[in-house]
Write a protein that holds these residues in place. Structure first.
Motif: not given
Lengths: 802, 331
Positions: A774-802
């Motif tokens: 669970p610790a490793i999984r939680a850490n990897r999820l945190a890393l994913l959250a960083r991707i989301r945060a980094a791109t989120g500075q420019v745009a919310d990519f989840s709202r983009i089609a395709g």
């Protein structure tokens, strides 16, 4: 197949109502035919000032028989139930019903009813009177003896009281014939309020007043034309336009075309005859727009442009074109002469208005207070008009105060905006002060559509700087999606101030546009702000500006002594009450109000102001925060519409707006959308989008399951090289992109993000997020959250089609 | 038919000839030819022969000239088209006959307007008088582009539905005369049709008065007095309506005198307006006050014989009748 001809002849129908009425007639009649089970091949409507006509071709002569099966009671049912069944099915004896068997229910009765089809004539004879009675005229009237009280006779007509027929003007006769082309059609016989249908109509009122018997549409139109009536309105328009062009051309002039006028004029005549008249050249010193509108509004005549090579752009000639309704015995000389006289009288008035506006007003003394308030120069005519606008307390809107107050607000707002757009604040202020002055001129009083344009002319005549004169006209621009956007900084300042003030005011009193209703053209105002800002590349904090605009309103209420804080409401808001003479404030020091107090109250965002503008209705202002945020999202909606019309992707706009950041600077939003679109067109962009979406999807799924996600990434928990590579790449991209955004270099931000593409791809290739630990999984999820945060500075990519 | 008028009395030659021709035309039709109402009014519609007689079920056909005063339109005699005192020729036919348009066109022909030489048109114009609580649908009648008459089917007067509807024709006499005489300046109109030393023009009769009344309307009318007069007229109107109010089964006894006071209030308001002492917001309330008086007079009129209070039983029907909801249960 038979054809139907219908004509409703009346006294003169207002021109503006004719086209719609004829269309309504077609729709109501054809809908009625279809509803009654008939079909038709084609229908077309015609109209003149004195008749609505309808030509329906290929009507089925009868509606079809309709067979219907009605289930009845069991054969063992009591007599009463059987009698009821007979009545409802219209049978006289139970032997007329059939017996059917059902394995469960046993034998029961069934009635086979045949609803006989009806003759089309019978249907029409019912339909037309119903349509006439229910006709949707915008305004209708009663007339004649039939409008008398019930039971009272006038000659041989009895009053019908409230049941009397209503029509746009007295209805005089109805033609209704029906029959196949090969035979003589019959008159469909019916009566509406004493008017009996027939096959007789009348031609031109003066040229052919005798009765004409008609059979079907073809001979109806032909006979009427012989009787100097053209029933086809579009043909009348063509004739008028062609003849007018030719007449102008033959006189070496150009017709100034005007579709609205053409439509109106074609509805005023049954037999158009185009003639030319003239007026003294001296009148040409009146601005061309004023001449055109004077002649158009009062006389319904066209003007002609001069074609002389030395002419000024838009210059008119001293000739006009009128459309008569008769072929006059003298070729129209008297008619042209008579119209010319009236045109001259009207132009004398216009010339008088134009000159009066350039002269001193009487009673300048009483304007002193207003002159001081606005820093006006009483030597100048337009300044005098502004002083009078303020002095007379002309209402802008009952809940939003006077025009004078409005100008005060716009003036302060424009001055504040000026440095932002590179305008001289003094010029912006001067232009604001004069922006509405022409509302007090005679010419604008006569032709409101000339507001702005006249102000500019008068400003130029009294020697205002060109940018001030231009701003007076251009502050109303752009009037719509295709109108020109002002580019002069002074015009921009005043245009923005005027539009923001309007928007804030109507938002505050909750008069927002709803559905198709937008009586104050607020959508147009918002689009105007957007176009001015975006097309001129103006950086402007909208919430900051709207906030200032609200404050202007609030302080004005306080300064005018029209409000004093009275009490704090249970919900925490404050209600302000009027105190014109400020006695309330003095008598109750604890309730004293001040500009600061109001400012503070607004600042806390918990404010409701009750303004008692004219001592009548209490006016609730919405809380300031609500106005600002609500108005901002209205701007965002309009921006989406605007960008979509420009071809931008809707989802990209959403993605940028959802990413947070400074969403009240429209220009930045537009630039971010552009940069994002360019980036997503690249290979890197597409892949990064896919990777980010994958990360976001995993996160969303895990967040739903309440899986633990580490607060921060801990490199000590990495097990794969790809994890470390991604971690480093994210750190770098995030800081680079963040810096680029701060520098407003959105392409650079995108470039920084594009570096994430490879590490993200290899992370997903090599790493299983869902580790057993669970610790490793939680850490990897945190890393994913960083991707989301980094791109989120420019745009919310989840709202983009395709 | 009427005896032929001498040549100089032809409507194309004299202002008075125009009036006499119209009188003759409408008298032949069967109208009661009345003389002008002896009070200051803004339009022929204010004459009780129109305002009040348009109400109730009784038939009524009348024609008359009405001097009309519009204090604000004064131009010190300097404008060739605008006067603060001018004449309207008014025709009211109740109920309107089905051929009212033809009758009107016949009257134009009678005064020398040939409809195959001149372009005559009915152009939409919905008429409304806020002070009388009246409105109707109809047209401006154009002759070669000039508005020469107003043609209205009254729908409501004094806030009361007209039942039956009256047709009202209002001719602008000066305009029409200028047209048929071919004159560009109203003051040049030939009044008596004579030429040379015997000729009397409109200017001879009215120019000085226009100048003096313009001064009065804009500069000298005593506003404090007028404000008082307005209040007095309003009070008197109400007092008369109250004093004349009918008891069971009787008629109202003071409608016409009360209505005179409503007219007085209306003209006083017009003078105050011309003097510029009524603000935009006050304006509406003054109009409303006059309308209230007119409405009250109209309602009272329905409770008189002329208003048709007994007309129902004359009809032999003897039953309560729906005449805009106001007549029933009076008798």
């Amino acid at each position: 197949m038979p054809d139907l001809l219908l004509e409703l002849r009346s006294e003169e129908i207002p021109a503006r109502m004719q086209r719609k009425a004829a269309g309504d007639l077609r729709k109501m009649i054809t809908d009625g035919l279809v509803e009654a089970g008939l079909t038709y091949e084609a229908a077309r409507e015609y109209w003149t000032s004195r008749r609505l006509a309808l030509d329906v071709r290929g009507v089925t002569p009868r509606s079809k028989d309709v067979r219907e099966e009605r289930k009845g009671p069991s054969t063992k049912a009591p007599e009463q139930a059987i009698q009821g069944f007979l009545r409802s099915a219209g049978l006289t004896d139970i032997s007329q019903a059939e017996i059917q068997s059902d394995p469960k229910k046993g034998d029961f009765y069934v009635a086979r009813i045949v609803k006989q089809g009806r003759a089309a004539e019978e249907i029409i004879a019912e339909l037309v009177p119903a349509v006439v009675r229910a006709f949707p005229w915008p305004k209708s009237m009663r007339w004649g003896a039939a409008s008398g009280p019930k039971g009272i006779r006038y000659g041989n007509i009895e009053g019908r009281g409230g049941d009397t027929l209503r029509w746009v003007r007295p209805l005089q006769s109805i033609v209704c014939t029906f029959g196949p082309e090969t035979e003589d059609p019959v008159v469909v016989d019916f009566e509406v309020d004493g008017i009996r249908s027939g096959n007789v109509t009348y031609g031109h009122r003066f040229h052919a007043p005798d009765a004409i018997t008609v059979r079907r549409f073809d001979d109806y139109a032909a006979r009427l034309e012989a009787a100097k009536v053209i029933v086809d309105a579009d043909r009348r328009k063509e004739i008028i336009l062609a003849d007018a062009r030719n007449l102008a051309f033959a006189n070496g002039l150009d017709l100034v075309e005007d579709e609205g006028l053409l439509e109106e004029v074609s509805g005023l005549v049954e037999w158009p005859v185009v003639l030319m008249g003239g007026f003294d050249e001296d009148f040409l010193e009146i601005p061309p727009e004023v001449i055109r509108l004077t002649i158009r509004a009062n006389q319904k005549c066209f003007v002609c442009a001069s074609t002389s090579p030395s002419r000024v752009e838009g210059a008119l000639s001293n000739r006009f074109i009128l459309t008569a309704n008769i072929e006059a015995k003298d070729g129209g000389a008297e008619i042209a002469h008579g119209n010319g006289k009236v045109v001259r009288a009207r132009l004398s008035d216009a010339l008088y208005f134009w000159k009066t506006d350039q002269h001193d007003l009487p009673d300048l003394g009483e304007l002193k207070v207003s002159v001081e308030k606005f820093g006006l120069d009483l030597e100048k005519p337009l300044d005098q008009r502004m002083a009078r606008l303020d002095h007379l307390n002309v209402t802008f809107h009952a809940k939003l105060g006077t025009q004078g107050e409005r100008v005060e607000r716009i003036r302060r707002l424009a001055r504040e905006i000026a440095p932002i757009v590179g305008a001289d604040p003094d010029l912006a202020e001067r232009a604001s002060v004069l922006a509405k002055a022409d509302l007090q001129t005679e010419v604008v009083g006569e032709f409101p559509e000339l507001q702005g344009g006249m102000g500019r002319k008068y400003a130029a005549l009294q020697g205002e700087p060109p940018s001030v004169a231009a701003a007076i006209e251009e502050h109303y621009k752009p009037q719509g999606p295709s109108d020109r956007v002002p580019t002069d900084p002074v015009s921009i300042s005043v245009a923005l101030a005027d539009k923001l003030d309007t928007l804030v005011g109507f938002w505050a009193i909750d008069e927002k546009p709803t559905g198709s209703k937008d009586p104050y053209a607020l959508r147009r105002a918002a689009l105007g702000v957007i176009r001015i800002v975006v097309e001129n590349g103006v950086r402007l904090s909208l919430s900051g500006r709207t906030d200032t605009a609200i404050e202007e309103f609030a302080c004005q209420i306080a300064d005018a002594g029209r409000a004093a804080i009275a009490h704090r409401n249970p919900d925490g808001s404050i209600t302000l009450k009027r105190s014109r003479d400020r006695i309330l404030a003095e008598e109750h020091p604890s309730f004293a109000f001040s500009r600061t107090l109001i400012h503070d109250g607004l600042e806390r965002g918990e404010f409701a102001i009750t303004q008692d503008a004219l001592g009548s209705d209490r006016l609730e202002w919405k809380p300031r925060r609500e106005i600002v945020s609500d108005l901002l999202s209205f701007f965002h909606d309009r921006l989406k519409v605007y960008l979509r019309d420009q071809g931008a992707r809707y989802d990209l706009i959403d993605a940028v707006l959802a990413s947070g950041g400074s969403n009240d600077d429209l220009l930045t939003i537009v630039r971010r959308v552009e940069a994002l679109g360019t980036f997503l067109d690249t290979e890197d962009g597409k892949n990064l989008l896919a990777g980010t979406k994958r990360a976001a999807n995993i996160l969303a799924a895990e967040e739903k399951k309440d899986t633990r996600i580490a607060e921060a990434v801990d490199p000590a928990l990495f097990r794969e090289d790809a994890e470390m590579a991604l971690y480093e790449a994210v750190n770098l991209a995030e800081s680079k992109a963040g810096q680029a955004i701060q520098d407003e270099d959105f392409s650079a931000a995108m470039r920084a993000l594009s570096a994430l593409r490879a590490p993200v791809d290899s992370f997903f290739d090599r790493v299983l997020v869902n580790d057993e630990d669970p610790a490793i999984r939680a850490n990897r999820l945190a890393l994913l959250a960083r991707i989301r945060a980094a791109t989120g500075q420019v745009a919310d990519f989840s709202r983009i089609a395709g | 038919m009427a005896p032929k008028l001498p040549d100089h009395m032809h409507p194309t030659r004299s202002f008075q000839g125009l009036i006499l021709t119209l009188h003759e035309y409408w008298a032949s039709y069967g109208c009661v030819v009345l003389q002008p109402y002896d009070m200051e009014v803004g339009a022929g519609t204010f004459h009780p022969a129109t305002t009040l007689r348009a109400l109730g079920p009784k038939p009524w056909n009348a024609a008359y000239v009405q001097p009309s005063r519009r204090p604000k339109d004064g131009r010190y005699g300097e404008n060739p088209n605008r006067l603060q005192h001018y004449y309207q020729y008014q025709v009211i036919l109740k109920p309107n006959p089905p051929n009212l348009q033809e009758l009107y066109l016949g009257s134009l022909q009678a005064i020398g307007v040939d409809p195959l030489l001149h372009d005559i048109r009915f152009v939409e114009d919905d008429w409304e008088s806020p002070t009388l609580g009246a409105w109707g649908l109809g047209w401006e009648c154009w002759c070669d582009g000039m508005e020469v008459s107003q043609f209205t089917y009254f729908q409501q007067v004094c806030g009361i539905e007209c039942a039956p509807v009256s047709g009202e024709l209002t001719y602008g006499l000066e305009r029409l005369a200028m047209y048929v005489q071919g004159v560009d300046n109203v003051y040049d109109l030939n009044f008596n049709g004579r030429e040379g030393a015997e000729k009397v023009t409109y200017g001879d009769v009215f120019l000085q008065a226009e100048q003096e009344y313009s001064r009065h309307n804009f500069e000298y009318a005593d506003t404090a007095m007028l404000l008082r007069h307005f209040d007095d007229a309003e009070k008197e109107c109400r007092a008369l309506l109250k004093a004349g109010a009918p008891s069971q089964g009787e008629f109202h006894r003071l409608v016409f005198p009360a209505y005179d006071q409503a007219i007085k209030a209306s003209h006083t308001f017009n003078l105050l307006d011309a003097r510029g002492v009524i603000s935009v917001t006050e304006r509406q309330s003054y109009i409303l006050r006059v309308r209230e008086l007119a409405k009250a007079c109209g309602e009272a009129f329905l409770r008189t014989e002329a208003g048709g209070a007994t007309y129902l039983s004359m009809d032999g029907a003897g039953r309560a009748v729906d005449a805009g909801g106001s007549v029933s249960a009076v008798v």
